[in-house]
Design a protein around this motif. Structure first.
Motif, short mmCIF file in Angstrom:
data_model
loop_
_atom_site.label_atom_id
_atom_site.label_comp_id
_atom_site.label_asym_id
_atom_site.label_seq_id
_atom_site.Cartn_x
_atom_site.Cartn_y
_atom_site.Cartn_z
N ILE A 28 8.36 12.62 -16.47
CA ILE A 28 7.44 13.19 -15.49
C ILE A 28 6.31 12.21 -15.17
CG2 ILE A 28 5.71 15.01 -15.14
CD1 ILE A 28 7.59 16.87 -16.76
N LEU A 29 5.74 11.59 -16.20
CA LEU A 29 4.64 10.65 -15.97
C LEU A 29 5.11 9.43 -15.17
CD1 LEU A 29 2.84 10.81 -19.43
CD2 LEU A 29 2.22 11.99 -17.31
N MET A 72 -4.21 11.77 -14.31
CA MET A 72 -4.94 11.07 -15.36
C MET A 72 -4.04 10.76 -16.55
SD MET A 72 -7.92 10.32 -14.31
CE MET A 72 -8.70 9.81 -15.85
N ASP A 73 -3.15 11.69 -16.91
CA ASP A 73 -2.21 11.41 -17.99
C ASP A 73 -1.26 10.28 -17.60
OD1 ASP A 73 -2.84 12.79 -20.26
OD2 ASP A 73 -1.58 14.53 -19.82
N ALA A 74 -0.84 10.24 -16.34
CA ALA A 74 0.04 9.16 -15.88
C ALA A 74 -0.68 7.82 -15.95
CB ALA A 74 0.50 9.45 -14.45
N VAL A 75 -1.95 7.80 -15.60
CA VAL A 75 -2.74 6.57 -15.68
C VAL A 75 -2.80 6.06 -17.11
CG1 VAL A 75 -5.08 5.63 -15.47
CG2 VAL A 75 -4.13 7.01 -13.62
N TYR A 76 -3.15 6.94 -18.04
CA TYR A 76 -3.27 6.52 -19.44
C TYR A 76 -1.91 6.17 -20.03
CZ TYR A 76 -8.23 7.43 -20.01
OH TYR A 76 -9.60 7.35 -19.91
N HIS A 77 -0.85 6.69 -19.45
CA HIS A 77 0.50 6.39 -19.94
C HIS A 77 0.82 4.90 -19.83
CE1 HIS A 77 4.77 6.92 -20.71
NE2 HIS A 77 5.08 6.36 -19.55
N MET A 99 -8.89 -8.02 -20.59
CA MET A 99 -9.39 -7.65 -19.26
C MET A 99 -8.36 -7.94 -18.17
SD MET A 99 -13.49 -8.46 -19.29
CE MET A 99 -13.42 -10.14 -19.91
N ARG A 100 -7.57 -8.99 -18.33
CA ARG A 100 -6.53 -9.26 -17.33
C ARG A 100 -5.44 -8.19 -17.37
NH1 ARG A 100 -6.01 -15.93 -17.63
NH2 ARG A 100 -7.97 -16.31 -16.51
N ALA A 101 -5.14 -7.67 -18.57
CA ALA A 101 -4.16 -6.59 -18.66
C ALA A 101 -4.66 -5.34 -17.95
CB ALA A 101 -3.85 -6.30 -20.13
N VAL A 102 -5.94 -5.01 -18.16
CA VAL A 102 -6.52 -3.86 -17.49
C VAL A 102 -6.56 -4.07 -15.98
CG1 VAL A 102 -8.64 -2.50 -17.20
CG2 VAL A 102 -7.90 -3.18 -19.49
N ALA A 103 -6.97 -5.28 -15.56
CA ALA A 103 -7.02 -5.58 -14.13
C ALA A 103 -5.65 -5.48 -13.49
CB ALA A 103 -7.60 -6.97 -13.91
N GLY A 104 -4.62 -5.90 -14.20
CA GLY A 104 -3.26 -5.79 -13.68
C GLY A 104 -2.85 -4.36 -13.44
N GLN A 105 -3.22 -3.46 -14.34
CA GLN A 105 -2.90 -2.05 -14.15
C GLN A 105 -3.71 -1.45 -13.00
OE1 GLN A 105 -0.49 -0.45 -15.34
NE2 GLN A 105 0.18 -1.87 -16.93
N GLN A 130 -12.98 17.58 -15.40
CA GLN A 130 -11.62 17.23 -15.84
C GLN A 130 -11.49 15.72 -16.05
OE1 GLN A 130 -9.17 18.87 -12.73
NE2 GLN A 130 -8.96 20.84 -13.75
N VAL A 131 -12.04 14.94 -15.12
CA VAL A 131 -11.97 13.49 -15.26
C VAL A 131 -12.73 13.04 -16.50
CG1 VAL A 131 -12.65 11.28 -14.23
CG2 VAL A 131 -11.64 13.08 -12.80
N ARG A 132 -13.92 13.58 -16.72
CA ARG A 132 -14.72 13.19 -17.89
C ARG A 132 -14.01 13.55 -19.19
NH1 ARG A 132 -19.13 15.01 -14.72
NH2 ARG A 132 -19.13 17.02 -15.81
N SER A 133 -13.24 14.62 -19.17
CA SER A 133 -12.55 15.04 -20.40
C SER A 133 -11.50 14.03 -20.83
CB SER A 133 -11.89 16.41 -20.20
OG SER A 133 -10.75 16.31 -19.38
N TYR A 134 -11.11 13.12 -19.92
CA TYR A 134 -10.10 12.10 -20.25
C TYR A 134 -10.73 10.81 -20.76
CZ TYR A 134 -6.07 14.68 -18.66
OH TYR A 134 -5.05 15.61 -18.55
N ALA A 135 -12.04 10.80 -20.94
CA ALA A 135 -12.70 9.62 -21.50
C ALA A 135 -12.38 9.57 -22.99
CB ALA A 135 -14.21 9.69 -21.25
N ARG A 136 -11.29 8.92 -23.33
CA ARG A 136 -10.78 8.93 -24.70
C ARG A 136 -11.33 7.82 -25.58
NH1 ARG A 136 -4.44 9.71 -22.85
NH2 ARG A 136 -4.71 11.73 -21.86
N GLY A 137 -12.18 6.97 -25.01
CA GLY A 137 -12.72 5.87 -25.80
C GLY A 137 -11.73 4.76 -26.04
N ASN A 138 -10.68 4.67 -25.20
CA ASN A 138 -9.67 3.63 -25.40
C ASN A 138 -10.25 2.23 -25.27
OD1 ASN A 138 -7.96 5.77 -25.62
ND2 ASN A 138 -6.56 5.16 -24.00
#
Length: 207
Positions: A28-29, A72-77, A99-105, A130-138
């Motif tokens: 699904i994601l 948001m779950d798809a993004v974090y996936h 940072m390049r890995a994050v920028a690529g996503q 809802q968006v703030r609730s996904y701030a998982r500290g990754n």
């Protein structure tokens, strides 16, 4: 050549092998990201995601009652694993690689989805919560691991490590993403590492 009847059957989840648990969630994601890359956030349809994943709409709504939660779950996936940030052997190498890995996503469907969610949440308190609730500290978890390695190598003085300094690099990436869009140039990432992050974490190296 695929006939319209065959194409319709291919989209019918009832004609596909039944998946459950993690396998269904992953399908699904990934279907969500694929749809986002084709139609964008605004036109994203739960029905189309369900068809693409070979799932029922009910199975999506049980897991993700809203479009924001699904996206948001798809993004974090697909975002880099915070538990295993790049290990290049140096603080600068690790910072730049992360940072390049994050920028690529951010330059792909995940970034398109995140931009759509943030725009959708403006002026809508429920969606903003809802968006703030996904701030998982990754991002903080990745930085802590990178800095832990740097401290062990003697590159960073532990007294220079604070929560605000750890979050600075990702905050600057997000600012560039929101204000200037993508792609985020490698030069910008190098400047964040060399002009901001390293001086913050190695204050004794400053003139």
């Amino acid at each position: 050549m695929t006939s319209p009847i065959t194409a319709e059957a291919d989209l019918d989840h009832r004609k596909r092998p039944r998946r459950r648990g993690a396998a269904l969630e992953t399908a699904i994601l990934e279907a969500t990201l694929a749809e986002l890359s084709e139609v964008g956030y605004a036109r994203l349809s739960v029905e189309r995601v369900a068809e693409r994943a070979g799932a029922s709409k009910a199975s999506l709504y049980r897991r993700w009652p809203s479009k924001v939660e699904l996206v948001m779950d798809a993004v974090y996936h697909v975002f880099p694993d915070s538990a295993s940030p790049p290990d290049t052997g140096s603080l600068r190498g690790d910072l730049v690689a992360m940072m390049r890995a994050v920028a690529g996503q951010l330059a792909g469907p995940a970034g398109q989805a995140l931009g759509g969610v943030l725009s959708d949440a403006l002026g809508d308190q429920d969606k903003a919560r809802q968006v703030r609730s996904y701030a998982r500290g990754n991002s903080q978890a990745s930085m802590r691991e990178i800095v832990r390695r740097a401290v062990a190598r003697g590159e960073v003085d532990p007294s220079a490590v604070t929560e605000r300094r750890l979050e600075t690099g990702h905050a600057l990436l997000r600012y560039h993403f929101i204000t200037r869009g993508v792609p985020i140039p490698d030069q910008v990432i190098d400047e964040i590492a060399d002009e901001v992050m390293i001086p913050l974490l190695q204050p004794s190296n400053r003139a």
